[in-house]
Design a protein around this motif. Structure first.
Motif, PDB file in Angstrom:
ATOM      1  N   VAL A   1       0.919  -1.099  -0.044  1.00 39.88           N
ATOM      2  CA  VAL A   1       0.068  -0.030  -0.069  1.00 39.88           C
ATOM      3  C   VAL A   1       0.867   1.296   0.154  1.00 39.88           C
ATOM      4  N   THR A   2       1.991   1.239   0.855  1.00 36.82           N
ATOM      5  CA  THR A   2       2.698   2.292   0.900  1.00 36.82           C
ATOM      6  C   THR A   2       3.915   2.623  -0.243  1.00 36.82           C
ATOM      7  N   LYS A   3       3.907   1.464  -1.140  1.00 37.79           N
ATOM      8  CA  LYS A   3       4.788   1.358  -2.262  1.00 37.79           C
ATOM      9  C   LYS A   3       6.346   1.344  -1.760  1.00 37.79           C
ATOM     10  N   SER A   4       6.579   0.625  -0.642  1.00 39.67           N
ATOM     11  CA  SER A   4       8.069   0.617  -0.012  1.00 39.67           C
ATOM     12  C   SER A   4       8.546  -0.527  -0.857  1.00 39.67           C
ATOM     13  N   ASN A   5       8.804  -0.705  -2.146  1.00 33.69           N
ATOM     14  CA  ASN A   5       9.160  -1.935  -2.939  1.00 33.69           C
ATOM     15  C   ASN A   5      10.869  -2.336  -2.257  1.00 33.69           C
ATOM     16  N   ARG A   6      11.324  -1.422  -1.621  1.00 32.41           N
ATOM     17  CA  ARG A   6      12.827  -1.610  -1.234  1.00 32.41           C
ATOM     18  C   ARG A   6      12.994  -2.700   0.035  1.00 32.41           C
ATOM     19  N   TYR A   7      11.615  -2.702   0.322  1.00 37.46           N
ATOM     20  CA  TYR A   7      11.821  -3.727   1.799  1.00 37.46           C
ATOM     21  C   TYR A   7      10.655  -4.918   1.503  1.00 37.46           C
ATOM     22  N   HIS A   8      10.151  -5.084   0.358  1.00 37.39           N
ATOM     23  CA  HIS A   8       9.447  -6.230  -0.159  1.00 37.39           C
ATOM     24  C   HIS A   8       9.747  -7.673   0.368  1.00 37.39           C
ATOM     25  N   LEU A   9      11.088  -7.641   0.048  1.00 34.66           N
ATOM     26  CA  LEU A   9      11.553  -9.339   0.503  1.00 34.66           C
ATOM     27  C   LEU A   9      11.621  -9.379   2.108  1.00 34.66           C
ATOM     28  N   TYR A  10      11.918  -8.361   2.834  1.00 34.49           N
ATOM     29  CA  TYR A  10      11.998  -8.381   4.136  1.00 34.49           C
ATOM     30  C   TYR A  10      10.458  -8.893   4.686  1.00 34.49           C
ATOM     31  N   GLY A  11       9.432  -8.278   4.263  1.00 36.49           N
ATOM     32  CA  GLY A  11       8.240  -8.608   4.420  1.00 36.49           C
ATOM     33  C   GLY A  11       7.744  -9.938   4.019  1.00 36.49           C
ATOM     34  N   ALA A  12       8.323 -10.540   2.796  1.00 33.40           N
ATOM     35  CA  ALA A  12       7.884 -11.511   2.293  1.00 33.40           C
ATOM     36  C   ALA A  12       8.655 -12.834   3.184  1.00 33.40           C
ATOM     37  N   LEU A  13       9.679 -12.420   4.027  1.00 31.97           N
ATOM     38  CA  LEU A  13      10.444 -13.323   5.009  1.00 31.97           C
ATOM     39  C   LEU A  13       9.336 -13.594   6.002  1.00 31.97           C
ATOM     40  N   PHE A  14       8.864 -12.610   6.590  1.00 32.98           N
ATOM     41  CA  PHE A  14       7.865 -12.606   7.712  1.00 32.98           C
ATOM     42  C   PHE A  14       6.732 -13.444   7.292  1.00 32.98           C
ATOM     43  N   LEU A  15       6.139 -13.152   6.099  1.00 33.11           N
ATOM     44  CA  LEU A  15       5.089 -13.932   5.595  1.00 33.11           C
ATOM     45  C   LEU A  15       5.293 -15.414   5.423  1.00 33.11           C
ATOM     46  N   PHE A  16       6.415 -15.882   5.204  1.00 34.25           N
ATOM     47  CA  PHE A  16       6.629 -17.227   4.761  1.00 34.25           C
ATOM     48  C   PHE A  16       6.977 -17.931   6.254  1.00 34.25           C
ATOM     49  N   ALA A  17       7.467 -16.951   7.145  1.00 30.22           N
ATOM     50  CA  ALA A  17       7.788 -17.518   8.309  1.00 30.22           C
ATOM     51  C   ALA A  17       6.535 -18.062   9.050  1.00 30.22           C
ATOM     52  N   SER A  18       5.428 -17.757   8.820  1.00 29.81           N
ATOM     53  CA  SER A  18       3.860 -18.016   9.400  1.00 29.81           C
ATOM     54  C   SER A  18       3.846 -19.460   9.065  1.00 29.81           C
ATOM     55  N   GLY A  19       4.353 -19.821   7.705  1.00 29.31           N
ATOM     56  CA  GLY A  19       4.102 -21.331   7.276  1.00 29.31           C
ATOM     57  C   GLY A  19       4.617 -22.188   8.349  1.00 29.31           C
ATOM     58  N   CYS A  20       5.826 -21.863   8.786  1.00 26.69           N
ATOM     59  CA  CYS A  20       6.833 -22.721   9.729  1.00 26.69           C
ATOM     60  C   CYS A  20       6.254 -22.784  11.005  1.00 26.69           C
ATOM     61  N   ILE A  21       5.451 -21.524  11.405  1.00 25.80           N
ATOM     62  CA  ILE A  21       5.140 -21.534  12.882  1.00 25.80           C
ATOM     63  C   ILE A  21       3.702 -22.100  13.024  1.00 25.80           C
ATOM     64  N   ASN A  22       3.051 -22.162  12.158  1.00 22.08           N
ATOM     65  CA  ASN A  22       1.849 -23.205  12.326  1.00 22.08           C
ATOM     66  C   ASN A  22       1.829 -24.465  12.978  1.00 22.08           C
ATOM     67  N   PRO A  23       2.704 -25.363  12.324  1.00 21.55           N
ATOM     68  CA  PRO A  23       2.807 -26.725  12.695  1.00 21.55           C
ATOM     69  C   PRO A  23       3.202 -26.739  14.320  1.00 21.55           C
ATOM     70  N   ILE A  24       4.254 -25.824  14.693  1.00 21.24           N
ATOM     71  CA  ILE A  24       4.736 -25.674  15.882  1.00 21.24           C
ATOM     72  C   ILE A  24       3.582 -25.254  16.736  1.00 21.24           C
ATOM     73  N   ILE A  25       2.804 -24.433  16.438  1.00 14.76           N
ATOM     74  CA  ILE A  25       1.601 -23.997  17.350  1.00 14.76           C
ATOM     75  C   ILE A  25       0.631 -25.301  17.622  1.00 14.76           C
ATOM     76  N   TYR A  26       0.509 -26.143  16.735  1.00 13.13           N
ATOM     77  CA  TYR A  26      -0.545 -27.418  16.856  1.00 13.13           C
ATOM     78  C   TYR A  26       0.455 -28.278  17.670  1.00 13.13           C
ATOM     79  N   ALA A  27       1.433 -28.620  17.366  1.00 10.61           N
ATOM     80  CA  ALA A  27       2.466 -29.508  18.373  1.00 10.61           C
ATOM     81  C   ALA A  27       2.421 -29.099  19.641  1.00 10.61           C
ATOM     82  N   ALA A  28       2.384 -27.827  19.995  1.00  9.00           N
ATOM     83  CA  ALA A  28       2.558 -27.189  21.325  1.00  9.00           C
ATOM     84  C   ALA A  28       1.465 -27.213  22.063  1.00  9.00           C
ATOM     85  N   LYS A  29       0.039 -26.937  21.562  1.00  8.39           N
ATOM     86  CA  LYS A  29      -1.020 -26.424  22.404  1.00  8.39           C
ATOM     87  C   LYS A  29      -2.155 -27.223  21.925  1.00  8.39           C
TER      88      LYS A  29
END
Length: 351
Positions: free
Chosen positions: A304-332
Protein backbone atom coordinates in the motif's frame (compact mmCIF):
# COMPACT_ATOMS: atom_id res chain seq x y z
CA UNK A 1 14.34 4.18 -11.88
CA UNK A 2 17.57 5.77 -10.63
CA UNK A 3 19.73 3.58 -8.44
CA UNK A 4 22.33 4.72 -5.91
CA UNK A 5 25.69 5.47 -7.45
CA UNK A 6 27.78 4.76 -4.34
CA UNK A 7 30.57 2.48 -5.57
CA UNK A 8 30.84 0.76 -2.18
CA UNK A 9 27.40 -0.76 -2.71
CA UNK A 10 26.93 -3.21 -5.57
CA UNK A 11 23.42 -3.31 -7.05
CA UNK A 12 22.88 -6.05 -9.65
CA UNK A 13 21.11 -5.51 -12.95
CA UNK A 14 18.55 -2.96 -11.80
CA UNK A 15 17.61 -4.66 -8.52
CA UNK A 16 16.72 -2.80 -5.35
CA UNK A 17 18.97 -5.05 -3.26
CA UNK A 18 22.69 -5.60 -2.96
CA UNK A 19 24.21 -8.96 -3.80
CA UNK A 20 24.90 -9.82 -0.12
CA UNK A 21 21.25 -9.06 0.66
CA UNK A 22 20.08 -11.35 -2.16
CA UNK A 23 22.34 -14.15 -0.91
CA UNK A 24 20.90 -13.64 2.58
CA UNK A 25 17.34 -13.83 1.20
CA UNK A 26 18.07 -16.93 -0.90
CA UNK A 27 19.45 -18.76 2.17
CA UNK A 28 16.70 -17.50 4.47
CA UNK A 29 13.88 -18.43 2.11
CA UNK A 30 15.46 -21.86 1.47
CA UNK A 31 15.44 -22.62 5.20
CA UNK A 32 11.85 -21.40 5.64
CA UNK A 33 10.65 -23.34 2.59
CA UNK A 34 12.17 -26.61 3.81
CA UNK A 35 10.77 -26.15 7.33
CA UNK A 36 7.31 -25.20 6.03
CA UNK A 37 7.07 -28.17 3.65
CA UNK A 38 8.25 -30.65 6.31
CA UNK A 39 6.05 -29.24 9.10
CA UNK A 40 2.88 -28.93 7.06
CA UNK A 41 3.41 -32.34 5.46
CA UNK A 42 3.44 -33.79 8.98
CA UNK A 43 0.10 -32.07 9.66
CA UNK A 44 -1.40 -33.52 6.45
CA UNK A 45 -0.14 -37.03 7.27
CA UNK A 46 -1.41 -36.73 10.85
CA UNK A 47 -4.94 -35.96 9.67
CA UNK A 48 -4.83 -38.71 7.03
CA UNK A 49 -3.73 -41.34 9.57
CA UNK A 50 -5.73 -40.32 12.65
CA UNK A 51 -9.51 -40.68 12.71
CA UNK A 52 -9.93 -38.32 15.66
CA UNK A 53 -8.48 -35.49 13.58
CA UNK A 54 -10.87 -36.02 10.68
CA UNK A 55 -13.53 -33.46 11.59
CA UNK A 56 -15.08 -30.31 10.13
CA UNK A 57 -12.64 -27.77 11.55
CA UNK A 58 -9.63 -29.77 10.43
CA UNK A 59 -10.85 -29.65 6.82
CA UNK A 60 -9.84 -25.99 6.95
CA UNK A 61 -6.65 -26.80 8.87
CA UNK A 62 -5.71 -29.26 6.11
CA UNK A 63 -6.46 -26.64 3.46
CA UNK A 64 -4.28 -24.15 5.34
CA UNK A 65 -1.39 -26.62 5.48
CA UNK A 66 -1.86 -27.38 1.79
CA UNK A 67 -1.66 -23.68 0.88
CA UNK A 68 1.55 -23.34 2.92
CA UNK A 69 3.09 -26.32 1.11
CA UNK A 70 2.08 -25.03 -2.33
CA UNK A 71 3.22 -21.45 -1.71
CA UNK A 72 6.56 -22.75 -0.41
CA UNK A 73 6.98 -24.97 -3.47
CA UNK A 74 6.05 -22.08 -5.77
CA UNK A 75 8.52 -19.68 -4.18
CA UNK A 76 11.25 -22.30 -4.47
CA UNK A 77 11.54 -21.24 -8.14
CA UNK A 78 12.59 -17.75 -7.00
CA UNK A 79 15.57 -18.85 -4.91
CA UNK A 80 17.93 -19.48 -7.89
CA UNK A 81 16.98 -16.09 -9.34
CA UNK A 82 17.98 -14.29 -6.15
CA UNK A 83 21.26 -16.19 -5.85
CA UNK A 84 22.32 -15.75 -9.49
CA UNK A 85 23.87 -12.71 -11.17
CA UNK A 86 22.36 -13.22 -14.62
CA UNK A 87 20.41 -10.27 -16.11
CA UNK A 88 17.12 -12.20 -16.35
CA UNK A 89 15.55 -15.44 -15.21
CA UNK A 90 17.79 -18.52 -15.33
CA UNK A 91 15.56 -20.58 -17.64
CA UNK A 92 14.99 -19.72 -21.27
CA UNK A 93 11.22 -19.77 -20.82
CA UNK A 94 9.39 -17.50 -18.37
CA UNK A 95 6.40 -19.86 -18.17
CA UNK A 96 7.61 -21.71 -15.02
CA UNK A 97 8.23 -18.38 -13.30
CA UNK A 98 4.81 -17.03 -14.28
CA UNK A 99 3.13 -20.24 -13.04
CA UNK A 100 5.12 -20.16 -9.80
CA UNK A 101 4.17 -16.52 -9.14
CA UNK A 102 0.50 -17.27 -9.75
CA UNK A 103 0.67 -20.29 -7.43
CA UNK A 104 2.34 -18.33 -4.62
CA UNK A 105 -0.09 -15.41 -4.73
CA UNK A 106 -3.16 -17.62 -5.06
CA UNK A 107 -2.07 -19.94 -2.23
CA UNK A 108 -1.29 -17.04 0.09
CA UNK A 109 -4.66 -15.46 -0.69
CA UNK A 110 -6.35 -18.80 -0.03
CA UNK A 111 -4.56 -18.92 3.35
CA UNK A 112 -6.24 -15.68 4.40
CA UNK A 113 -9.71 -16.89 3.37
CA UNK A 114 -9.08 -20.26 5.05
CA UNK A 115 -8.22 -18.51 8.31
CA UNK A 116 -11.47 -16.58 7.98
CA UNK A 117 -13.30 -19.89 7.51
CA UNK A 118 -11.60 -21.28 10.64
CA UNK A 119 -12.60 -18.22 12.68
CA UNK A 120 -16.20 -18.38 11.42
CA UNK A 121 -16.36 -22.13 12.11
CA UNK A 122 -15.26 -21.67 15.73
CA UNK A 123 -17.67 -18.77 16.15
CA UNK A 124 -20.68 -20.78 14.91
CA UNK A 125 -19.68 -23.82 16.97
CA UNK A 126 -19.35 -21.89 20.23
CA UNK A 127 -21.99 -19.15 19.96
CA UNK A 128 -24.78 -20.87 18.02
CA UNK A 129 -26.91 -23.97 18.56
CA UNK A 130 -25.85 -27.45 17.55
CA UNK A 131 -28.63 -27.55 14.95
CA UNK A 132 -27.38 -24.36 13.29
CA UNK A 133 -23.83 -25.72 13.16
CA UNK A 134 -24.93 -29.04 11.66
CA UNK A 135 -27.13 -27.28 9.09
CA UNK A 136 -24.32 -25.01 7.94
CA UNK A 137 -21.42 -27.47 7.97
CA UNK A 138 -22.55 -30.30 5.72
CA UNK A 139 -20.02 -32.02 3.41
CA UNK A 140 -21.31 -30.19 0.32
CA UNK A 141 -21.27 -26.76 1.99
CA UNK A 142 -17.80 -27.36 3.42
CA UNK A 143 -16.54 -28.31 -0.05
CA UNK A 144 -18.12 -25.12 -1.42
CA UNK A 145 -16.40 -23.01 1.27
CA UNK A 146 -13.03 -24.53 0.40
CA UNK A 147 -13.66 -24.01 -3.32
CA UNK A 148 -14.59 -20.35 -2.81
CA UNK A 149 -11.48 -19.79 -0.67
CA UNK A 150 -9.42 -20.84 -3.71
CA UNK A 151 -11.60 -19.26 -6.40
CA UNK A 152 -11.63 -15.68 -5.07
CA UNK A 153 -7.82 -15.34 -4.83
CA UNK A 154 -7.39 -17.09 -8.19
CA UNK A 155 -9.68 -14.56 -9.88
CA UNK A 156 -8.00 -11.64 -8.09
CA UNK A 157 -4.52 -12.79 -9.13
CA UNK A 158 -5.00 -14.22 -12.62
CA UNK A 159 -7.80 -12.12 -14.16
CA UNK A 160 -6.15 -8.64 -13.89
CA UNK A 161 -2.98 -9.61 -15.86
CA UNK A 162 -5.18 -11.18 -18.54
CA UNK A 163 -6.96 -7.80 -18.72
CA UNK A 164 -3.72 -5.84 -19.02
CA UNK A 165 -3.61 -4.75 -15.38
CA UNK A 166 -0.21 -5.74 -14.02
CA UNK A 167 1.79 -8.83 -14.89
CA UNK A 168 3.24 -11.98 -13.33
CA UNK A 169 6.73 -13.28 -14.01
CA UNK A 170 10.33 -12.51 -13.18
CA UNK A 171 10.56 -9.18 -11.38
CA UNK A 172 14.00 -7.62 -11.97
CA UNK A 173 13.70 -5.36 -8.92
CA UNK A 174 13.41 -8.24 -6.43
CA UNK A 175 14.76 -11.01 -8.73
CA UNK A 176 11.84 -13.24 -7.75
CA UNK A 177 8.88 -14.86 -9.51
CA UNK A 178 6.28 -12.35 -8.47
CA UNK A 179 4.16 -9.51 -9.80
CA UNK A 180 6.31 -7.35 -12.05
CA UNK A 181 6.80 -3.95 -10.39
CA UNK A 182 8.16 -2.42 -13.60
CA UNK A 183 4.83 -2.95 -15.38
CA UNK A 184 3.09 0.38 -16.23
CA UNK A 185 -0.01 -0.60 -14.24
CA UNK A 186 1.76 -2.44 -11.42
CA UNK A 187 0.44 -0.02 -8.80
CA UNK A 188 -3.16 -0.71 -9.83
CA UNK A 189 -2.51 -4.45 -9.70
CA UNK A 190 -1.10 -4.13 -6.17
CA UNK A 191 -4.25 -2.34 -5.03
CA UNK A 192 -6.46 -4.99 -6.63
CA UNK A 193 -4.57 -7.71 -4.80
CA UNK A 194 -4.90 -5.87 -1.50
CA UNK A 195 -8.64 -5.22 -2.00
CA UNK A 196 -9.41 -8.84 -2.95
CA UNK A 197 -7.18 -10.70 -0.50
CA UNK A 198 -7.11 -8.76 2.75
CA UNK A 199 -9.99 -6.56 4.06
CA UNK A 200 -12.99 -8.94 3.82
CA UNK A 201 -11.39 -12.02 5.45
CA UNK A 202 -9.70 -9.83 8.07
CA UNK A 203 -13.08 -8.33 8.98
CA UNK A 204 -14.60 -11.83 9.31
CA UNK A 205 -11.70 -12.91 11.55
CA UNK A 206 -11.99 -9.86 13.84
CA UNK A 207 -15.79 -10.03 14.18
CA UNK A 208 -15.77 -13.81 14.76
CA UNK A 209 -13.25 -13.72 17.57
CA UNK A 210 -14.92 -10.70 19.19
CA UNK A 211 -18.19 -12.68 19.28
CA UNK A 212 -16.37 -15.73 20.67
CA UNK A 213 -14.71 -13.59 23.36
CA UNK A 214 -18.04 -12.02 24.37
CA UNK A 215 -19.74 -15.43 24.52
CA UNK A 216 -16.97 -17.04 26.58
CA UNK A 217 -16.86 -14.06 28.94
CA UNK A 218 -20.65 -14.27 29.43
CA UNK A 219 -20.45 -18.04 29.95
CA UNK A 220 -17.87 -17.83 32.73
CA UNK A 221 -19.64 -14.88 34.36
CA UNK A 222 -22.90 -16.88 34.49
CA UNK A 223 -21.11 -19.92 35.86
CA UNK A 224 -19.45 -17.79 38.52
CA UNK A 225 -22.82 -16.26 39.47
CA UNK A 226 -24.45 -19.70 39.68
CA UNK A 227 -21.66 -20.91 41.94
CA UNK A 228 -22.11 -17.87 44.22
CA UNK A 229 -25.87 -18.46 44.37
CA UNK A 230 -25.40 -22.10 45.34
CA UNK A 231 -22.99 -21.14 48.08
CA UNK A 232 -25.40 -18.55 49.45
CA UNK A 233 -28.15 -21.20 49.71
CA UNK A 234 -26.10 -23.41 52.08
CA UNK A 235 -27.53 -23.42 55.64
CA UNK A 236 -25.60 -21.53 58.27
CA UNK A 237 -23.83 -23.55 60.96
CA UNK A 238 -25.65 -23.71 64.29
CA UNK A 239 -24.87 -25.02 67.77
CA UNK A 240 -28.23 -26.78 67.89
CA UNK A 241 -28.54 -30.36 66.78
CA UNK A 242 -29.88 -30.40 63.25
CA UNK A 243 -33.10 -32.20 62.55
CA UNK A 244 -32.74 -35.47 60.73
CA UNK A 245 -33.57 -35.12 57.08
CA UNK A 246 -33.27 -37.06 53.87
CA UNK A 247 -29.70 -35.93 53.34
CA UNK A 248 -28.54 -38.25 56.17
CA UNK A 249 -30.28 -41.32 54.81
CA UNK A 250 -28.97 -43.93 52.42
CA UNK A 251 -29.69 -42.76 48.86
CA UNK A 252 -28.76 -45.96 47.13
CA UNK A 253 -32.29 -47.29 47.10
CA UNK A 254 -34.13 -44.26 45.74
CA UNK A 255 -33.33 -40.99 44.02
CA UNK A 256 -34.85 -37.80 45.43
CA UNK A 257 -36.44 -35.21 43.14
CA UNK A 258 -34.04 -32.55 41.92
CA UNK A 259 -30.89 -34.52 42.81
CA UNK A 260 -28.57 -35.34 39.95
CA UNK A 261 -28.31 -39.03 39.19
CA UNK A 262 -24.87 -40.61 38.69
CA UNK A 263 -25.65 -40.93 34.99
CA UNK A 264 -26.59 -37.24 34.75
CA UNK A 265 -23.50 -36.27 36.74
CA UNK A 266 -21.29 -38.25 34.37
CA UNK A 267 -22.99 -36.69 31.35
CA UNK A 268 -22.49 -33.18 32.77
CA UNK A 269 -18.84 -33.92 33.41
CA UNK A 270 -18.46 -35.19 29.83
CA UNK A 271 -20.14 -32.07 28.40
CA UNK A 272 -17.99 -29.82 30.56
CA UNK A 273 -14.85 -31.61 29.41
CA UNK A 274 -15.91 -31.31 25.76
CA UNK A 275 -16.68 -27.61 26.22
CA UNK A 276 -13.29 -26.95 27.77
CA UNK A 277 -11.64 -28.91 24.96
CA UNK A 278 -13.41 -26.81 22.34
CA UNK A 279 -12.30 -23.64 24.11
CA UNK A 280 -8.72 -24.94 24.08
CA UNK A 281 -8.92 -25.73 20.35
CA UNK A 282 -10.41 -22.30 19.63
CA UNK A 283 -7.66 -20.61 21.64
CA UNK A 284 -5.02 -22.59 19.74
CA UNK A 285 -6.49 -21.71 16.35
CA UNK A 286 -6.77 -18.07 17.39
CA UNK A 287 -3.01 -18.09 17.99
CA UNK A 288 -2.57 -19.49 14.44
CA UNK A 289 -4.77 -16.74 13.00
CA UNK A 290 -3.07 -14.03 15.05
CA UNK A 291 0.40 -15.23 14.04
CA UNK A 292 -0.58 -15.20 10.36
CA UNK A 293 -2.09 -11.72 10.54
CA UNK A 294 1.05 -10.42 12.26
CA UNK A 295 3.26 -12.01 9.59
CA UNK A 296 0.97 -11.04 6.71
CA UNK A 297 0.45 -7.38 7.60
CA UNK A 298 4.00 -6.03 6.94
CA UNK A 299 4.15 -7.03 3.27
CA UNK A 300 0.69 -5.68 2.52
CA UNK A 301 1.55 -2.46 4.33
CA UNK A 302 4.56 -2.18 2.05
CA UNK A 303 2.35 -2.82 -0.98
CA UNK A 304 0.00 0.00 0.00
CA UNK A 305 2.81 2.41 0.86
CA UNK A 306 4.82 1.37 -2.23
CA UNK A 307 7.89 0.50 -0.15
CA UNK A 308 9.33 -1.80 -2.81
CA UNK A 309 12.79 -1.64 -1.31
CA UNK A 310 11.64 -3.77 1.66
CA UNK A 311 9.28 -6.24 -0.03
CA UNK A 312 11.60 -9.21 0.46
CA UNK A 313 11.92 -8.44 4.16
CA UNK A 314 8.14 -8.51 4.45
CA UNK A 315 8.02 -11.73 2.43
CA UNK A 316 10.36 -13.35 4.96
CA UNK A 317 7.83 -12.60 7.71
CA UNK A 318 5.03 -13.95 5.54
CA UNK A 319 6.76 -17.26 4.85
CA UNK A 320 7.69 -17.60 8.52
CA UNK A 321 4.00 -18.09 9.31
CA UNK A 322 3.99 -21.33 7.30
CA UNK A 323 6.68 -22.69 9.62
CA UNK A 324 5.01 -21.43 12.79
CA UNK A 325 1.62 -23.13 12.34
CA UNK A 326 2.78 -26.77 12.81
CA UNK A 327 4.76 -25.69 15.88
CA UNK A 328 1.63 -24.09 17.37
CA UNK A 329 -0.38 -27.28 16.72
CA UNK A 330 2.32 -29.45 18.29
CA UNK A 331 2.70 -27.17 21.32
CA UNK A 332 -0.90 -26.48 22.36
CA UNK A 333 -3.58 -28.15 20.20
CA UNK A 334 -5.24 -30.84 22.39
CA UNK A 335 -5.77 -33.21 19.42
CA UNK A 336 -2.78 -32.48 17.18
CA UNK A 337 -0.22 -32.32 19.99
CA UNK A 338 -0.10 -36.03 20.92
CA UNK A 339 -0.34 -37.15 17.29
CA UNK A 340 2.43 -34.89 15.98
CA UNK A 341 4.71 -35.74 18.89
CA UNK A 342 4.11 -39.45 18.30
CA UNK A 343 4.91 -39.01 14.62
CA UNK A 344 8.16 -37.27 15.43
CA UNK A 345 9.01 -40.25 17.65
CA UNK A 346 7.91 -42.63 14.85
CA UNK A 347 5.05 -44.01 16.94
CA UNK A 348 2.05 -42.73 14.95
CA UNK A 349 -1.23 -44.60 15.42
CA UNK A 350 -4.42 -44.68 13.41
CA UNK A 351 -6.58 -44.44 16.52
Amino acid sequence: MELPTNTSVSYLNGTLYTHPELIFFSVGFSILIVLAIIGNSLVLVAVARTKKLQNVTNVFVVNLSLTDCLSSFGFLWSVPGMASTTPGYLLESDVPCVAAAGLVFTAEGCSVYTLANIALNRCILITRSKETYQWLYTPKKIALMVLVSWLIPFCGIVVPPLSGVGDLGFDPESRTCSDVDTHPRAAVYDKVQFAVLYPAPLLVIIVSYILIWRHVKRHFRNRRNNTSNLQSLKPLKSDSTPKPDASHTNVSSSQKPGEASPRHSGSSHHLSRMRNEQFAITKNLFVVVFAFVVCFTPIFTMVVTKSNRYHLYGALFLFASGCINPIIYAAKHPHFRPVLRSMVRCRCSRE
